[in-house]
Every structure is written in C-alpha cells, then in structure tokens.
Enzyme design. Structure first.
Site, PDB file in Angstrom:
ATOM      1  N   SER A 138       0.856  -1.187   0.000  1.00 15.43           N
ATOM      2  CA  SER A 138       0.000   0.000   0.000  1.00 15.43           C
ATOM      3  C   SER A 138       0.887   1.231   0.000  1.00 15.43           C
ATOM      4  CB  SER A 138      -0.885   0.007   1.253  1.00 15.43           C
ATOM      5  OG  SER A 138      -1.554   1.241   1.409  1.00 15.43           O
ATOM      6  N   TYR A 151      -2.880  -1.539  10.221  1.00 17.50           N
ATOM      7  CA  TYR A 151      -2.889  -1.808   8.787  1.00 17.50           C
ATOM      8  C   TYR A 151      -1.656  -1.208   8.125  1.00 17.50           C
ATOM      9  CZ  TYR A 151      -4.221  -1.580   3.866  1.00 17.50           C
ATOM     10  OH  TYR A 151      -4.229  -1.701   2.500  1.00 17.50           O
TER      11      TYR A 151
END
Length: 247
Positions: A138, A151
């Site tokens: 990400s 996350y």
C-alpha cells in the site's frame, strides 16, 4: 513476469483489486485460481471465465494454509505465480486501552498470512520456470494513515519483507510489489464510492499496463501511489503525514 501462459494464484480474489486482477490476467491467457474464505464471492469472480477456478481457504489459519497448499499444487502442478493480495483494514483509536482483536486479526491476515502461504509454496515455486511472488502492499507502507495504525504497519512490513525475499530469491523467483493508492473498493465501508479515491477500473488499467509489458519491475506504482511512495525522498513526509492525520 511474463504476461501470459502462467498459472496464477490470487488470494482475496473474491472482490476489489484481487477480483479485477484475476479477470484481467485470465483475459491475457493465464490460468487463474482465486482463493479466500467466501465461496460465493469467489464463484462470482470465476463465473463466465473458463480458466478462473475458485478454492476456499482461511489465510489466518496455519493448518488450513498447509491443507490448501497441498491441494492447490496437486490440482494445479503448473502453478508458478503467487499473488498475496488478501487483506483487511480497520480504523483504530489507540489513545486509550482497548480490545486488540482487530489489530491482532490485521497482523495475522495481512502479514503472517502472506509469510505462511509463501513458505508453504516456496519449494514448489522455486522448481517452476518463470516463477514470481507478487505482494500487494500500500502507499500507506511509506506514510501511515494514523487512524489505521496496524494496517499501515503491516503494509510497511510487507514492503520490507518483499525486499528481503527479492534478495534471497534472486535468480530463482521474481518478487514484485504492487503499491496501491487509495482505490474505490470495499476495503472499508463506503470506500467504493468515496470521493477523491481512484476508480477501480482506472487503477487496474494502470497496473495491468505494466504487467502486460512483461517487465513490471520490482515495484508497480501508479501516479497516485507515488505521492506517498516518494514523500520522504522529496522532503514531504511531515506534511503528508499531517494531511493523512487530518482525515
């Protein structure tokens, strides 16, 4: 990684980025296995696509990963590409003592899952011609979104882990990292229509243009992901973190 003629496993293939990558790789002439917990959503991905096959497993369960890897390689002995895409994202308030169930599940799914599945398949992959491991990280691996602390941390770990895998597997298995920006998927509630996020079809077009070339490089970035990817190098880390912290 060659564009066609592969047998590709895509975890988290029942929705979002995983589903669309699977369908696009299939269209290029690859056999694709989509895997995850929900048989119904996986079947939706495979429906109407002769060489997309659905298999269920629980990426958070080490014993089920071992069971799945054995069945997968027996059924698809030509498997040569692993795409670690499955992941979850939870918003967190870390300012007071809390239930850590979401944080722990995020670590197990997003980090231990890919590590365990890679380990279960590595002997098979190293014996295949044109083998590749594709890890989906990400943009938040490079500048975290404070509200998704765990996350963001797992994606930073996946970035680091991919570098180490690439160094150790050089000449045996290609290791590619896909770095998504904020994309309109259902990773979090309402995200698929959130203003300012990159439309899923646009993102997939940008990613697949790099894979279709046959030379995607070590990292697959798109213009939107480079804002976070290059923040530190361009001296923008602090202001970028502050911007994300205001969201």
């Amino acid at each position: 990684m060659k564009a066609s003629g592969n047998t590709i496993l895509v975890t988290g293939g029942g929705s979002g980025i995983g589903r669309e990558l699977a369908r696009r790789w299939h269209a290029l002439g690859n056999t694709v296995i989509v895997a995850g917990r929900s048989a119904d959503t996986l079947d939706e991905t495979a429906d109407g696509h002769e060489n997309i096959h659905a298999m269920t497993f629980d990426v958070s369960d080490p014993q089920d990963i071992a069971r799945f890897a054995k069945e997968l390689t027996a059924r698809f002995p030509a498997l040569n590409v692993l795409v670690n895409n499955a992941g979850i994202m939870r918003f967190e308030d870390v300012t007071a003592k809390r239930d850590l169930a979401d944080a722990e599940a995020t670590i197990v799914t997003n980090l231990l899952g890919p590590i365990r599945l890679t380990d279960a398949l590595i002997d098979h992959l190293t014996a295949q011609e044109g083998a590749a491991i594709v890890n989906v990280s990400s943009g938040l691996a490079f500048v975290p979104l404070p509200r998704t602390a765990t996350y963001s941390a797992t994606k930073a770990a996946i970035h680091s882990y991919s570098i180490s895998l690439r160094a150790q597997l050089e000449g045996k298995v290609e290791v590619i990292e896909i770095v998504p920006p904020a994309v309109q998927t259902e990773l979090t509630p309402g995200q698929s229509t959130r203003e300012g996020y990159l439309p899923l079809d646009t993102y997939i077009d940008q990613v697949m243009a790099q894979f279709e070339s046959g030379e995607p490089g070590d990292e697959v970035n798109v213009p939107n992901s480079l804002y976070l990817r290059n923040a530190e190098a361009e001296g923008r880390f602090g202001e970028t973190l502050a911007m994300l912290g205001s969201l």
